[in-house]
Motif scaffolding. Structure first.
Motif, short mmCIF file in Angstrom:
data_model
loop_
_atom_site.label_atom_id
_atom_site.label_comp_id
_atom_site.label_asym_id
_atom_site.label_seq_id
_atom_site.Cartn_x
_atom_site.Cartn_y
_atom_site.Cartn_z
N GLY A 88 0.87 -1.06 0.10
CA GLY A 88 0.12 0.00 0.04
C GLY A 88 0.75 1.30 0.03
O GLY A 88 0.60 2.25 -0.68
N GLN A 89 1.93 1.29 0.78
CA GLN A 89 2.77 2.42 0.71
C GLN A 89 3.50 2.55 -0.63
O GLN A 89 3.57 3.67 -0.91
CB GLN A 89 3.95 2.14 1.93
CG GLN A 89 3.46 2.22 3.42
CD GLN A 89 4.39 2.02 4.22
OE1 GLN A 89 5.39 2.79 4.20
NE2 GLN A 89 4.25 1.30 5.19
N ALA A 90 3.75 1.42 -1.05
CA ALA A 90 4.23 1.65 -2.63
C ALA A 90 3.52 2.24 -3.64
O ALA A 90 3.75 2.91 -4.39
CB ALA A 90 4.85 0.16 -3.16
N CYS A 91 2.13 1.74 -3.48
CA CYS A 91 1.08 2.17 -4.32
C CYS A 91 1.00 3.66 -4.10
O CYS A 91 0.87 4.51 -5.21
CB CYS A 91 -0.31 1.59 -4.08
SG CYS A 91 -1.63 1.95 -5.07
N MET A 92 0.98 4.19 -2.82
CA MET A 92 0.64 5.60 -2.63
C MET A 92 1.75 6.43 -3.00
O MET A 92 1.61 7.49 -3.52
CB MET A 92 0.53 5.79 -1.29
CG MET A 92 -0.74 5.11 -0.55
SD MET A 92 -2.29 5.97 -1.12
CE MET A 92 -2.60 4.69 -2.38
N LYS A 93 3.12 6.03 -3.01
CA LYS A 93 4.20 6.73 -3.37
C LYS A 93 4.24 6.72 -4.80
O LYS A 93 4.47 7.86 -5.45
CB LYS A 93 5.69 5.77 -2.99
CG LYS A 93 6.74 6.56 -3.29
CD LYS A 93 8.10 6.11 -2.65
CE LYS A 93 9.34 6.60 -2.87
NZ LYS A 93 10.51 6.02 -2.45
N LYS A 94 3.94 5.74 -5.47
CA LYS A 94 3.54 5.69 -7.11
C LYS A 94 2.79 6.95 -7.52
O LYS A 94 3.21 7.55 -8.44
CB LYS A 94 3.31 4.26 -7.55
CG LYS A 94 2.98 4.41 -9.15
CD LYS A 94 2.39 3.05 -9.16
CE LYS A 94 1.73 2.87 -10.55
NZ LYS A 94 0.80 1.72 -11.06
N HIS A 95 1.77 7.02 -6.65
CA HIS A 95 0.68 8.25 -7.05
C HIS A 95 1.10 9.36 -6.46
O HIS A 95 0.08 10.33 -6.52
CB HIS A 95 -0.73 7.59 -6.70
CG HIS A 95 -0.97 6.49 -7.49
ND1 HIS A 95 -1.56 6.66 -8.98
CD2 HIS A 95 -1.19 5.00 -7.20
CE1 HIS A 95 -1.87 5.47 -9.45
NE2 HIS A 95 -1.55 4.52 -8.54
N GLY A 96 2.07 9.69 -5.72
CA GLY A 96 2.48 10.86 -5.01
C GLY A 96 1.39 11.17 -3.92
O GLY A 96 1.57 12.68 -3.74
N VAL A 97 1.00 10.30 -3.19
CA VAL A 97 0.09 10.56 -2.07
C VAL A 97 0.78 10.17 -0.79
O VAL A 97 1.21 8.98 -0.71
CB VAL A 97 -1.18 9.47 -2.17
CG1 VAL A 97 -1.95 9.80 -1.04
CG2 VAL A 97 -1.99 9.81 -3.34
N PRO A 98 0.98 11.08 -0.01
CA PRO A 98 1.58 11.06 1.16
C PRO A 98 0.92 10.01 2.24
O PRO A 98 -0.31 10.09 2.23
CB PRO A 98 1.80 12.58 1.76
CG PRO A 98 1.62 13.43 0.86
CD PRO A 98 0.58 12.67 -0.22
N MET A 99 1.58 9.23 2.73
CA MET A 99 1.01 8.24 3.85
C MET A 99 1.75 7.94 5.04
O MET A 99 2.82 7.73 5.06
CB MET A 99 0.96 6.78 3.21
CG MET A 99 0.15 5.76 4.00
SD MET A 99 0.16 4.08 3.07
CE MET A 99 -1.35 4.11 2.79
N SER A 100 1.11 8.56 6.21
CA SER A 100 1.80 8.19 7.43
C SER A 100 0.58 7.85 8.37
O SER A 100 -0.23 8.77 8.96
CB SER A 100 2.67 9.83 7.86
OG SER A 100 1.68 10.60 8.21
N HIS A 101 0.50 6.68 8.88
CA HIS A 101 -0.41 6.17 9.85
C HIS A 101 0.10 4.92 10.56
O HIS A 101 1.13 4.18 10.20
CB HIS A 101 -1.63 5.64 8.86
CG HIS A 101 -2.71 5.24 9.69
ND1 HIS A 101 -3.44 6.00 10.44
CD2 HIS A 101 -3.16 3.82 10.14
CE1 HIS A 101 -4.48 5.36 10.97
NE2 HIS A 101 -4.18 4.23 10.83
N ILE A 102 -0.44 4.79 11.77
CA ILE A 102 0.02 3.67 12.65
C ILE A 102 -1.42 3.05 13.07
O ILE A 102 -2.24 3.90 13.37
CB ILE A 102 0.61 4.13 13.90
CG1 ILE A 102 1.94 4.92 13.76
CG2 ILE A 102 0.74 3.01 14.82
CD1 ILE A 102 2.99 3.89 13.18
#
Length: 154
Positions: free
Chosen positions: A56-70
């Motif tokens: 999921g993190q790789a997918c978000m990075k590919k689309h330029g969507v920041p992701m930070s969640h615990i």
């Protein structure tokens, strides 16, 4: 507006953090981030404290969507503090409604995120046991659904 995304299987590391990140980026890009509180959680305790799935993190990075969640579990307070709780499938919906019964006078509207999909794909399937393509499908569904949800609540 307060918006909350919820998923169950493997506990807040796949679908719901993708939806959370997608929606966060949309409201940021729209210049309305100060009008929203956005979070996600799970009904289970399986993954509490874990980061989102690496795919999921790789997918978000590919689309330029920041992701930070615990990952965390939904609380009784969430039913009172959020206007919307958007879940991913019928199992989530059933579990949420069961948990909501223990909260008197809760105000959250519990809905399927897929109910906002213009392509009418009501269920957002868990990609955990799938491939990177399945994470891409979740991302695309979340983009469609979050766009319509935002349009309906702006």
């Amino acid at each position: 507006m307060l918006c909350f995304f919820l998923c169950l299987l493997k506990g807040n590391i796949c679908r719901s953090p993708i939806a959370e990140a997608v929606f966060q980026k949309m409201v940021t890009d729209a210049g309305t981030v100060d009008k929203w509180r956005i979070d996600s959680a799970a009904t289970s305790t399986y993954e509490i404290g874990s980061p989102p799935d690496h795919r999921g993190q790789a997918c978000m990075k590919k689309h330029g969507v920041p992701m930070s969640h615990i990952a965390r579990q939904v609380t009784k307070e969430d039913f009172m503090n959020f206007e919307y709780i958007l879940c991913m499938d019928d199992s989530n919906m059933s579990e949420l409604k069961r948990k909501a019964k223990s909260v008197s006078n809760y105000s959250a509207k519990i809905e399927l995120l897929g109910s906002y999909d213009p392509q009418k794909q009501l269920i957002i399937k868990d990609p955990y046991y799938g491939s990177q393509e399945d994470f891409e499908t979740v991302y695309e569904q979340c983009v469609r659904c979050c766009k319509v949800f935002l349009e309906n609540n702006s």
